[in-house]
Scaffold this motif. Sequence first.
Motif, PDB file in Angstrom:
ATOM      1  N   THR A  52     -15.572  14.072   9.542  1.00  0.00           N
ATOM      2  CA  THR A  52     -14.367  14.255   8.734  1.00  0.00           C
ATOM      3  C   THR A  52     -13.679  15.580   9.074  1.00  0.00           C
ATOM      4  O   THR A  52     -14.322  16.616   9.223  1.00  0.00           O
ATOM      5  N   GLN A  53     -12.339  15.511   9.191  1.00  0.00           N
ATOM      6  CA  GLN A  53     -11.598  16.747   9.451  1.00  0.00           C
ATOM      7  C   GLN A  53     -11.201  17.388   8.127  1.00  0.00           C
ATOM      8  O   GLN A  53     -10.904  16.689   7.158  1.00  0.00           O
ATOM      9  N   VAL A  54     -11.196  18.729   8.130  1.00  0.00           N
ATOM     10  CA  VAL A  54     -10.862  19.457   6.914  1.00  0.00           C
ATOM     11  C   VAL A  54      -9.690  20.372   7.212  1.00  0.00           C
ATOM     12  O   VAL A  54      -9.677  21.052   8.241  1.00  0.00           O
ATOM     13  N   ARG A  55      -8.694  20.375   6.316  1.00  0.00           N
ATOM     14  CA  ARG A  55      -7.564  21.278   6.577  1.00  0.00           C
ATOM     15  C   ARG A  55      -7.258  22.116   5.331  1.00  0.00           C
ATOM     16  O   ARG A  55      -7.351  21.628   4.199  1.00  0.00           O
ATOM     17  N   PHE A  56      -6.925  23.378   5.587  1.00  0.00           N
ATOM     18  CA  PHE A  56      -6.615  24.323   4.510  1.00  0.00           C
ATOM     19  C   PHE A  56      -5.126  24.588   4.533  1.00  0.00           C
ATOM     20  O   PHE A  56      -4.594  25.079   5.522  1.00  0.00           O
ATOM     21  N   ARG A  57      -4.449  24.254   3.433  1.00  0.00           N
ATOM     22  CA  ARG A  57      -3.004  24.460   3.349  1.00  0.00           C
ATOM     23  C   ARG A  57      -2.721  25.617   2.407  1.00  0.00           C
ATOM     24  O   ARG A  57      -3.312  25.685   1.328  1.00  0.00           O
ATOM     25  N   PRO A  58      -1.789  26.509   2.759  1.00  0.00           N
ATOM     26  CA  PRO A  58      -1.425  27.582   1.823  1.00  0.00           C
ATOM     27  C   PRO A  58      -0.885  26.986   0.534  1.00  0.00           C
ATOM     28  O   PRO A  58      -0.190  25.974   0.568  1.00  0.00           O
ATOM     29  N   SER A  59      -1.224  27.577  -0.599  1.00  0.00           N
ATOM     30  CA  SER A  59      -0.767  27.043  -1.877  1.00  0.00           C
ATOM     31  C   SER A  59      -0.620  28.195  -2.868  1.00  0.00           C
ATOM     32  O   SER A  59      -0.698  29.367  -2.480  1.00  0.00           O
ATOM     33  N   PHE A  60      -0.439  27.857  -4.121  1.00  0.00           N
ATOM     34  CA  PHE A  60      -0.355  28.916  -5.129  1.00  0.00           C
ATOM     35  C   PHE A  60      -1.158  28.578  -6.369  1.00  0.00           C
ATOM     36  O   PHE A  60      -1.040  27.480  -6.933  1.00  0.00           O
ATOM     37  N   PHE A  61      -2.011  29.485  -6.767  1.00  0.00           N
ATOM     38  CA  PHE A  61      -2.629  29.452  -8.099  1.00  0.00           C
ATOM     39  C   PHE A  61      -2.574  30.879  -8.614  1.00  0.00           C
ATOM     40  O   PHE A  61      -2.797  31.821  -7.839  1.00  0.00           O
ATOM     41  N   PRO A  62      -2.287  31.061  -9.898  1.00  0.00           N
ATOM     42  CA  PRO A  62      -2.130  32.433 -10.409  1.00  0.00           C
ATOM     43  C   PRO A  62      -3.419  33.247 -10.341  1.00  0.00           C
ATOM     44  O   PRO A  62      -3.386  34.474 -10.279  1.00  0.00           O
ATOM     45  N   PHE A  63      -4.575  32.549 -10.353  1.00  0.00           N
ATOM     46  CA  PHE A  63      -5.851  33.277 -10.427  1.00  0.00           C
ATOM     47  C   PHE A  63      -6.463  33.531  -9.060  1.00  0.00           C
ATOM     48  O   PHE A  63      -7.572  34.058  -8.958  1.00  0.00           O
ATOM     49  N   THR A  64      -5.784  33.125  -7.984  1.00  0.00           N
ATOM     50  CA  THR A  64      -6.306  33.413  -6.642  1.00  0.00           C
ATOM     51  C   THR A  64      -5.192  33.954  -5.755  1.00  0.00           C
ATOM     52  O   THR A  64      -4.024  33.617  -5.912  1.00  0.00           O
ATOM     53  N   GLU A  65      -5.570  34.798  -4.798  1.00  0.00           N
ATOM     54  CA  GLU A  65      -4.619  35.323  -3.827  1.00  0.00           C
ATOM     55  C   GLU A  65      -5.372  35.743  -2.573  1.00  0.00           C
ATOM     56  O   GLU A  65      -6.206  36.641  -2.662  1.00  0.00           O
ATOM     57  N   PRO A  66      -5.189  35.126  -1.418  1.00  0.00           N
ATOM     58  CA  PRO A  66      -4.354  33.940  -1.230  1.00  0.00           C
ATOM     59  C   PRO A  66      -4.987  32.678  -1.808  1.00  0.00           C
ATOM     60  O   PRO A  66      -6.173  32.658  -2.084  1.00  0.00           O
ATOM     61  N   SER A  67      -4.134  31.646  -1.945  1.00  0.00           N
ATOM     62  CA  SER A  67      -4.601  30.372  -2.479  1.00  0.00           C
ATOM     63  C   SER A  67      -4.449  29.288  -1.419  1.00  0.00           C
ATOM     64  O   SER A  67      -3.555  29.357  -0.578  1.00  0.00           O
ATOM     65  N   VAL A  68      -5.307  28.296  -1.502  1.00  0.00           N
ATOM     66  CA  VAL A  68      -5.210  27.166  -0.557  1.00  0.00           C
ATOM     67  C   VAL A  68      -5.446  25.858  -1.300  1.00  0.00           C
ATOM     68  O   VAL A  68      -6.011  25.837  -2.385  1.00  0.00           O
ATOM     69  N   GLU A  69      -4.975  24.783  -0.675  1.00  0.00           N
ATOM     70  CA  GLU A  69      -5.409  23.465  -1.092  1.00  0.00           C
ATOM     71  C   GLU A  69      -6.128  22.860   0.099  1.00  0.00           C
ATOM     72  O   GLU A  69      -5.762  23.115   1.255  1.00  0.00           O
ATOM     73  N   VAL A  70      -7.172  22.091  -0.186  1.00  0.00           N
ATOM     74  CA  VAL A  70      -7.992  21.565   0.897  1.00  0.00           C
ATOM     75  C   VAL A  70      -7.855  20.045   0.957  1.00  0.00           C
ATOM     76  O   VAL A  70      -7.976  19.364  -0.057  1.00  0.00           O
ATOM     77  N   ASP A  71      -7.546  19.562   2.167  1.00  0.00           N
ATOM     78  CA  ASP A  71      -7.437  18.119   2.396  1.00  0.00           C
ATOM     79  C   ASP A  71      -8.540  17.689   3.357  1.00  0.00           C
ATOM     80  O   ASP A  71      -8.965  18.476   4.210  1.00  0.00           O
ATOM     81  N   VAL A  72      -8.972  16.450   3.212  1.00  0.00           N
ATOM     82  CA  VAL A  72      -9.882  15.877   4.220  1.00  0.00           C
ATOM     83  C   VAL A  72      -9.183  14.680   4.854  1.00  0.00           C
ATOM     84  O   VAL A  72      -8.354  14.023   4.215  1.00  0.00           O
ATOM     85  N   SER A  73      -9.530  14.391   6.099  1.00  0.00           N
ATOM     86  CA  SER A  73      -8.937  13.220   6.745  1.00  0.00           C
ATOM     87  C   SER A  73      -9.423  11.972   6.007  1.00  0.00           C
ATOM     88  O   SER A  73     -10.564  11.902   5.561  1.00  0.00           O
ATOM     89  N   CYS A  74      -8.521  11.019   5.827  1.00  0.00           N
ATOM     90  CA  CYS A  74      -8.806   9.839   4.999  1.00  0.00           C
ATOM     91  C   CYS A  74      -9.961   9.041   5.607  1.00  0.00           C
ATOM     92  O   CYS A  74      -9.911   8.627   6.768  1.00  0.00           O
ATOM     93  N   SER A  75     -10.998   8.828   4.782  1.00  0.00           N
ATOM     94  CA  SER A  75     -12.174   8.129   5.313  1.00  0.00           C
ATOM     95  C   SER A  75     -11.933   6.628   5.412  1.00  0.00           C
ATOM     96  O   SER A  75     -12.645   5.926   6.127  1.00  0.00           O
ATOM     97  N   ALA A  76     -10.899   6.150   4.724  1.00  0.00           N
ATOM     98  CA  ALA A  76     -10.626   4.705   4.781  1.00  0.00           C
ATOM     99  C   ALA A  76      -9.972   4.320   6.114  1.00  0.00           C
ATOM    100  O   ALA A  76     -10.305   3.310   6.721  1.00  0.00           O
ATOM    101  N   CYS A  77      -9.015   5.152   6.596  1.00  0.00           N
ATOM    102  CA  CYS A  77      -8.282   4.776   7.815  1.00  0.00           C
ATOM    103  C   CYS A  77      -8.569   5.725   8.968  1.00  0.00           C
ATOM    104  O   CYS A  77      -8.093   5.512  10.090  1.00  0.00           O
ATOM    105  N   GLY A  78      -9.342   6.785   8.700  1.00  0.00           N
ATOM    106  CA  GLY A  78      -9.645   7.741   9.762  1.00  0.00           C
ATOM    107  C   GLY A  78      -8.464   8.633  10.103  1.00  0.00           C
ATOM    108  O   GLY A  78      -8.471   9.315  11.128  1.00  0.00           O
ATOM    109  N   GLY A  79      -7.420   8.624   9.270  1.00  0.00           N
ATOM    110  CA  GLY A  79      -6.304   9.554   9.484  1.00  0.00           C
ATOM    111  C   GLY A  79      -5.022   8.902   9.976  1.00  0.00           C
ATOM    112  O   GLY A  79      -4.009   9.579  10.144  1.00  0.00           O
TER     113      GLY A  79
END
Length: 340
Positions: free
Chosen positions: A241-268
């Motif tokens: 599985t591929q993992v990707r970190f996208r810049p994002s915003f949360f007030p309680f973290t700096e820097p903030s990220v959101e994490v996505d994984v490649s879809c296991s149903a279709c492989g991306g």
Amino acid sequence: MEQLLEQIRKQAGEALDSCADLKELDELRIKYLGKKGELTAILKQMGGLSPEERPVMGQRANEVRAYIEEKIKSRMDELGKKALEMRLAQETIDITIPGRRQQMGGLHPLSIVTEDMISIFQSMGFDVVDGPEIETDYYNFEALNLPKDHPARDMQDTFYIAENILLRSQTSAAQVRVMETRKPPIRIICPGRVFRSDEVDATHSPVFHQMEGLVVDRGITMCDLKGVLEQFAHEVYGPETQVRFRPSFFPFTEPSVEVDVSCSACGGTGCKVCKGAGWIEILGAGMVHPNVLRCCGIDPEVYSGFAFGIGLDRITTTRYKISDIRLLFENDVRFLEQFQ
Ligand code: DAH
């Protein structure tokens, strides 16, 4: 009187011989030997006898009494044995009868996923902690760098119970409680229910589940965050599985990220599960904001940390290819049975 005694002896003997059970036997005992019994009644008449007759009749009466007592005793043994035999015969178990199959319950898919995730993090040295579902505004927002007028409060439509009491909208509330009571190094996860005033649809529910994570120590960097979360994603979705970190915003973290994984149903390549994107968002994370550390009495000049919040319902629906989050809450046995 002699005749009377003989008559009683005979009658009693016959009655005792033919009596069928212990209850009847006891009735006979009372009838003949009881205070108001026949033998007693005769003994009461002894006063009317002559002094010569009295000892003779007395002895005779005692003999009859002894005879009846003896007979009762032996009948009691016999009938007791018979009763026991009957009971044993009735109670025998027919081991050839096919047994009744016990319906085995199973774990709810959310519980399976939660337990798996707990063991993944435990193997990386995390402790599991619990936090209250009814929280104060302070722990759910203020201490997480979200003052009352902060626009980011609108990201979460919160159920308030009273002015400063609410149903926690994020497990992040537990972070603050942990930092207040423990000294670094801290490594915890907190799984639990969270609440938001969302309309119910295939991907939203007013009650859902998160797992919060928090690490605080000297020298913690974004590399630690990436390493831990990548390891976690590979354990849950498989090493390819591929993992990707996208810049994002949360007030309680700096820097903030959101994490996505490649879809296991279709492989991306894009499908219904990932809504054509090829990626599935599974968590938010970031480096703990210095304001949050400071608020909990931890010096941000000495310590740093990272935190993350994983959506457990999303992990469960993608792992089992469940198309509608409502299935997780409706408790339809036909659905739940599939996870045993
Ligand atoms: N609490 C966030 C939410 O509910 C998720 C989250 C993001 C938790 C970043 C964190 C974090 O601990 O660092 O959307």
